[in-house]
Design a protein around this motif. Sequence first.
Motif, PDB file in Angstrom:
ATOM      1  N   ARG A  45     -10.736 -58.477 -12.054  1.00 16.98           N
ATOM      2  CA  ARG A  45      -9.738 -59.234 -11.275  1.00 16.98           C
ATOM      3  C   ARG A  45      -8.417 -58.473 -11.275  1.00 16.98           C
ATOM      4  O   ARG A  45      -7.441 -58.890 -11.896  1.00 16.98           O
ATOM      5  N   SER A  46      -8.384 -57.357 -10.570  1.00 14.71           N
ATOM      6  CA  SER A  46      -7.148 -56.566 -10.564  1.00 14.71           C
ATOM      7  C   SER A  46      -6.789 -56.122  -9.156  1.00 14.71           C
ATOM      8  O   SER A  46      -7.631 -56.087  -8.259  1.00 14.71           O
ATOM      9  N   GLY A  47      -5.514 -55.801  -8.981  1.00 11.66           N
ATOM     10  CA  GLY A  47      -5.046 -55.223  -7.727  1.00 11.66           C
ATOM     11  C   GLY A  47      -5.027 -56.183  -6.559  1.00 11.66           C
ATOM     12  O   GLY A  47      -5.011 -57.406  -6.713  1.00 11.66           O
ATOM     13  N   CYS A  48      -5.080 -55.619  -5.358  1.00 13.84           N
ATOM     14  CA  CYS A  48      -4.920 -56.395  -4.129  1.00 13.84           C
ATOM     15  C   CYS A  48      -6.073 -57.355  -3.869  1.00 13.84           C
ATOM     16  O   CYS A  48      -5.907 -58.346  -3.151  1.00 13.84           O
ATOM     17  N   LEU A  49      -7.238 -57.069  -4.434  1.00 11.76           N
ATOM     18  CA  LEU A  49      -8.403 -57.919  -4.200  1.00 11.76           C
ATOM     19  C   LEU A  49      -8.625 -58.935  -5.317  1.00 11.76           C
ATOM     20  O   LEU A  49      -9.667 -59.585  -5.367  1.00 11.76           O
ATOM     21  N   ALA A  50      -7.657 -59.072  -6.211  1.00 14.41           N
ATOM     22  CA  ALA A  50      -7.850 -59.929  -7.383  1.00 14.41           C
ATOM     23  C   ALA A  50      -8.274 -61.346  -7.008  1.00 14.41           C
ATOM     24  O   ALA A  50      -9.182 -61.916  -7.612  1.00 14.41           O
ATOM     25  N   ALA A  51      -7.625 -61.930  -6.000  1.00 14.71           N
ATOM     26  CA  ALA A  51      -7.927 -63.314  -5.609  1.00 14.71           C
ATOM     27  C   ALA A  51      -9.056 -63.402  -4.586  1.00 14.71           C
ATOM     28  O   ALA A  51      -9.547 -64.483  -4.306  1.00 14.71           O
ATOM     29  N   GLY A  52      -9.446 -62.258  -4.039  1.00 14.35           N
ATOM     30  CA  GLY A  52     -10.497 -62.244  -3.019  1.00 14.35           C
ATOM     31  C   GLY A  52      -9.936 -61.911  -1.646  1.00 14.35           C
ATOM     32  O   GLY A  52      -8.748 -61.608  -1.486  1.00 14.35           O
ATOM     33  N   VAL A  53     -10.783 -61.976  -0.649  1.00 10.46           N
ATOM     34  CA  VAL A  53     -10.391 -61.660   0.728  1.00 10.46           C
ATOM     35  C   VAL A  53     -11.367 -62.364   1.666  1.00 10.46           C
ATOM     36  O   VAL A  53     -12.539 -62.529   1.334  1.00 10.46           O
ATOM     37  N   ASN A  54     -10.876 -62.841   2.816  1.00 11.57           N
ATOM     38  CA  ASN A  54     -11.762 -63.615   3.696  1.00 11.57           C
ATOM     39  C   ASN A  54     -12.240 -62.848   4.925  1.00 11.57           C
ATOM     40  O   ASN A  54     -12.904 -63.407   5.783  1.00 11.57           O
ATOM     41  N   ALA A  55     -11.878 -61.574   5.005  1.00 14.92           N
ATOM     42  CA  ALA A  55     -12.359 -60.751   6.124  1.00 14.92           C
ATOM     43  C   ALA A  55     -12.302 -59.288   5.733  1.00 14.92           C
ATOM     44  O   ALA A  55     -11.492 -58.883   4.895  1.00 14.92           O
ATOM     45  N   LEU A  56     -13.183 -58.504   6.346  1.00 18.72           N
ATOM     46  CA  LEU A  56     -13.104 -57.050   6.258  1.00 18.72           C
ATOM     47  C   LEU A  56     -12.443 -56.595   7.551  1.00 18.72           C
ATOM     48  O   LEU A  56     -13.032 -56.706   8.630  1.00 18.72           O
TER      49      LEU A  56
END
Length: 559
Positions: A45-56
């Motif tokens: 759980r690190s960096g810009c993707l720590a919380a997740g992402v809803n699109a590529l």
Amino acid sequence: MEIKQQAADILIIGGGAAGCYAAFTIAEQNPALSIILVDKANIKRSGCLAAGVNALNAYITKGQVPEDYVAYAKRDAEDIVREDLLLSMAQGLNRVTQKVESLGLVILKDANGEYVTRGSRNLKINGENIKPILAKEVVRHKNITVLNHVNIIDYINQSSAVIGAYGLSAEHNLFYVLTAKAVICATGGAAGLYKPNNPGFSRHKMWYSPFNTGAGYAMGIRSGAEMTTFEMRFIALRCKDTISPTGTLAQGVLAAQINSCGEEYQYKYGNTTAERVYATIQENLAGRGPCYLKTKGISLEQEEALKKAYLNMSPAQTLKWIESGTGPGQDNVEIEATEPYIVGGHTASGYWVDGNRATTLPGLFAAGDVAGGCPQKYVTGAFVEGEIAGKAAVVYAANQKLPKLNEVLLQQKYQSVKGYFQNEISLYSTGELEEAMQKVMDTYAGGITSHYQFNEKQLDLAQQKIEKIVKLSKKLNAVDMYELVKIFELKERLTVCQVLIAHLKARHETRWHSFAENLDYPNKSQAWEKYVNSRYHAGEIKIIFRKLVGRGERYEHQN
């Protein structure tokens, strides 16, 4: 502070999207090689993707080709891009997408089994667990050693090459000395340079990860690496207060930008990323604010889909709707622009690299947010660059021996770091100097307060004031390892500020409204269709101008 030395064939600094992808790409293809992957947090759980992402946000959809993506990114950046880098990145987007899907990432599909697109270049995903998926693949490989919670503070330079890095562990009071045949920098960009939207307790509510301090940039700058296009700052247009993404609304339900009069205003200003920010600023200055994304009247089904989508990457927005008792179907969503950031995943800022993502420092490669010249790479583009840099680092390492570190050099660095424990108690705390830095940048280098505008005299003042803060930072005192890490994070941000100011001064035009709004040179000029690069040497920042590189050209580093 105990010294701990470790060696490997390949050292990867930064366990985000690019770093993780580089690590398991190398490990999969070269199981005999040893790899160290270092992260200042935990790769799960690190960096810009720590919380997740809803699109590529970077994908070649049906009917499109990689060259179309290059054209889009070039147009959005007003031509100041490395087309060769963009093309090699775009050519790998679909391949890495299929790879992470095979690792367990849920990509939404329609009744025919086709990917569900969002806009012309995006795919809808359930990406709350994207980082754990990447981490799981990393630890699956026995030849990868992961060092979590180790903060890398500098490269080890020896015999005109980068042969490793120094790091700090606040958890275990360790001074790490990591050596390798090749090094890949895959750290994040720089947040926290400017005063943020929200003060005090909520200051962490920003567009970019607040823990990305520009460390990768700063280490390269201090080592004399050539850097590019720092003047192309990134300012995000976000939902007010929560600083949640607006693309989920703009592309998910085709929400238009409107002012307080209900007028759609974007068509008057243009539709690049920079122009969308600029349009909102100008509408507010003209007295037609606040501005919104028009969502009022959307269906209950669309409203529920939005709430779920935000839970995948920015739950604060969903919580705000729930707490207020209204949703996007009842009220339009107010928008605002963020403070500026330096980030090569959205703009072209970062290391000046060749096609293999090799920097100008032998032995050092860059991928993701720290690699310059290739904007609009987003998550999948960072994967591709991690793959490219990883493969190139393996080729480089094959011709190298494991380096033996000069013990005198090691002790000099160790003692200089320890010096912060021995300094007298400073009149200023690290946090106070950081706030002073942010105020200077906000006031004199085009922050929120000045509507992102600046002139040369203001930049001169910014430069002078930042230099004073740099001098004060050398006198800071650390009482423990945590405070020591905070001091180095401040020093990293200050180094990036100095180079940013030099770049803003060097480009005598306004090519990107708001991103670099120069009041002394308010128009775009064909004469400035070139890269503004820089190299730090002997205490001075030298500006270098280079001609544009086309997609069919093969660039090689030169003096």
